[in-house]
Write an enzyme that holds these catalytic residues in place. Structure first.
Site, PDB file in Angstrom:
ATOM      1  N   LYS A 138       0.830  -1.207   0.000  1.00 32.81           N
ATOM      2  CA  LYS A 138       0.000   0.000   0.000  1.00 32.81           C
ATOM      3  C   LYS A 138       0.865   1.259   0.000  1.00 32.81           C
ATOM      4  O   LYS A 138       0.622   2.197  -0.760  1.00 32.81           O
ATOM      5  CB  LYS A 138      -0.947  -0.022   1.196  1.00 32.81           C
ATOM      6  CG  LYS A 138      -2.046  -1.081   1.079  1.00 32.81           C
ATOM      7  CD  LYS A 138      -2.994  -1.033   2.241  1.00 32.81           C
ATOM      8  CE  LYS A 138      -4.167  -1.991   2.029  1.00 32.81           C
ATOM      9  NZ  LYS A 138      -3.766  -3.396   1.923  1.00 32.81           N
ATOM     10  N   LYS A 193      -7.854   2.676   5.638  1.00 32.26           N
ATOM     11  CA  LYS A 193      -7.489   1.264   5.654  1.00 32.26           C
ATOM     12  C   LYS A 193      -6.140   1.074   6.330  1.00 32.26           C
ATOM     13  O   LYS A 193      -5.279   1.965   6.295  1.00 32.26           O
ATOM     14  CB  LYS A 193      -7.458   0.685   4.248  1.00 32.26           C
ATOM     15  CG  LYS A 193      -6.592   1.421   3.237  1.00 32.26           C
ATOM     16  CD  LYS A 193      -6.823   0.855   1.839  1.00 32.26           C
ATOM     17  CE  LYS A 193      -6.092   1.639   0.770  1.00 32.26           C
ATOM     18  NZ  LYS A 193      -6.368   1.133  -0.592  1.00 32.26           N
ATOM     19  N   ARG A 223      -7.381  -4.924 -11.478  1.00 26.17           N
ATOM     20  CA  ARG A 223      -6.072  -5.531 -11.251  1.00 26.17           C
ATOM     21  C   ARG A 223      -5.336  -5.580 -12.587  1.00 26.17           C
ATOM     22  O   ARG A 223      -5.686  -6.342 -13.486  1.00 26.17           O
ATOM     23  CB  ARG A 223      -6.234  -6.934 -10.659  1.00 26.17           C
ATOM     24  CG  ARG A 223      -4.955  -7.784 -10.625  1.00 26.17           C
ATOM     25  CD  ARG A 223      -3.826  -7.171  -9.812  1.00 26.17           C
ATOM     26  NE  ARG A 223      -4.194  -6.862  -8.448  1.00 26.17           N
ATOM     27  CZ  ARG A 223      -4.196  -7.759  -7.441  1.00 26.17           C
ATOM     28  NH1 ARG A 223      -3.856  -9.010  -7.673  1.00 26.17           N
ATOM     29  NH2 ARG A 223      -4.517  -7.383  -6.215  1.00 26.17           N
ATOM     30  N   ASN A 279       0.696  -4.601  -5.722  1.00 31.15           N
ATOM     31  CA  ASN A 279       0.818  -5.893  -5.052  1.00 31.15           C
ATOM     32  C   ASN A 279       1.991  -6.692  -5.617  1.00 31.15           C
ATOM     33  O   ASN A 279       2.098  -6.853  -6.835  1.00 31.15           O
ATOM     34  CB  ASN A 279      -0.474  -6.686  -5.222  1.00 31.15           C
ATOM     35  CG  ASN A 279      -1.665  -5.989  -4.596  1.00 31.15           C
ATOM     36  OD1 ASN A 279      -1.938  -6.154  -3.412  1.00 31.15           O
ATOM     37  ND2 ASN A 279      -2.369  -5.182  -5.381  1.00 31.15           N
TER      38      ASN A 279
END
Length: 315
Positions: free
Chosen positions: A125, A160, A210, A283
């Protein structure tokens, strides 16, 4: 090649959608041999090489008993042509220690993908902050007052934890600020834990895309994970619906800009999450969506990945 997959227990795989399984299937199809272990099986004895208790397997083609163990035993990681670190998050202390042992295995001659140092130095992140030209308004802080100030400016925000996965711990706070204080207390634990705060992106209704980057190059299709019902999260683990689609011009711009940088750092595979025109995560631990994209478009992402792996392992 002899390929070692370090992953979660095989018995936990949902092979109809598992990306690591797709990698294994394509590798075996090409004649490569497969070995598997879990991070807990990796060890390092004084004076010796980093080794693991591994199982050498073949894929059976069956749905239930989908693999067969041919042999098992202790093997040095440096003895494999490629070692794939495919352990799912969370990136906890044990994952961190595993990267250190894998880095030692590299010093002994192992070829590890993604590179252990890159995994350790690339928080998924937080990494987006390096690329402000591709992200929306974002704040990372422990300070509750700073979060409230950010909300006052942007009115509709997402909060988050930095170590969450699969949509875990994501909150939306609208203009009324309802429960903002309680959410901050939950996430920052009285100032002990950092929180990521982002302006809410209405384009989430069209999906959290994604975008896969393999060997520094974008896969031509992404998977838009579209929130269902009253959810704000598109993550498949949170019930999102996956819809494969061609990359937009903006998706391609992002992927072509980030791809060479990530590859140079030792990240053979990355999954960039894009909402609208903005990157929200990068990611690198165990990016997924290979099978969903293949099933809907015929784009064989696993083949693209094994192409890149063969080239990298032999370079």
């Amino acid at each position: 090649m002899q390929i070692l997959f370090i992953a979660d227990p095989l018995e936990s795989f949902k092979i109809y959608k598992d990306t690591t399984f797709a990698m294994m299937r394509e590798a075996q199809r090409r004649g490569h041999t497969l070995a598997v272990c879990e991070p807990r099986h990796v060890s390092w004895v004084r004076g010796g090489q980093v080794s693991a208790q591994v199982r050498h397997i073949t894929l059976t083609g069956e749905t239930d008993s989908w693999f067969a163990v041919q042999s098992d035993g202790i093997a040095a990681l440096a003895g494999f042509d490629a070692v794939l670190m495919r352990k799912d998050p969370p990136f906890d202390s044990e994952y961190f220690y595993a990267t250190h042992m894998l880095e030692q295995a590299e010093r002994e001659g192992a070829r590890v993908f993604n590179k252990p140092r890159a995994l350790r130095d690339h928080p998924e992140k937080l990494a987006i902050m390096e690329f402000p030209q591709f992200i929306g308004p974002t704040l990372v802080t422990r300070d509750a007052a700073e979060i409230k100030k950010f909300h006052a400016e942007h009115r509709d925000i997402i909060l988050k934890p930095l170590d969450g996965m699969g949509g875990m711990g994501i909150f939306r706070v609208r203009e009324d600020g309802l429960n903002l204080g309680s959410i901050i207390e939950t996430l920052n634990r009285d100032g002990v834990q950092s929180v990521m705060v982002q302006k809410f992106l209405p384009a989430i209704a069209e999906g959290d895309k994604r975008v896969l980057i393999v060997g520094g190059k974008p896969v031509p299709f992404c998977l838009a994970r579209i929130p269902q019902g009253g959810e704000v999260r598109g993550n498949l683990a949170a019930g999102g619906k996956g819809v494969a689609q061609p990359l937009s011009a903006r998706d391609l711009e992002i992927a072509e800009s980030l791809g060479p940088i990530l590859l140079e750092r030792g990240l053979l595979l990355a999954g960039v999450d894009v909402i609208g025109d903005s990157v929200t995560e990068i990611n690198v631990t165990s990016p997924t969506c290979f099978q969903e994209i293949f099933d809907q478009t015929g784009c064989d992402v696993a083949s693209l990945f094994i192409d890149a792996l063969e080239a990298a392992a032999n370079s």
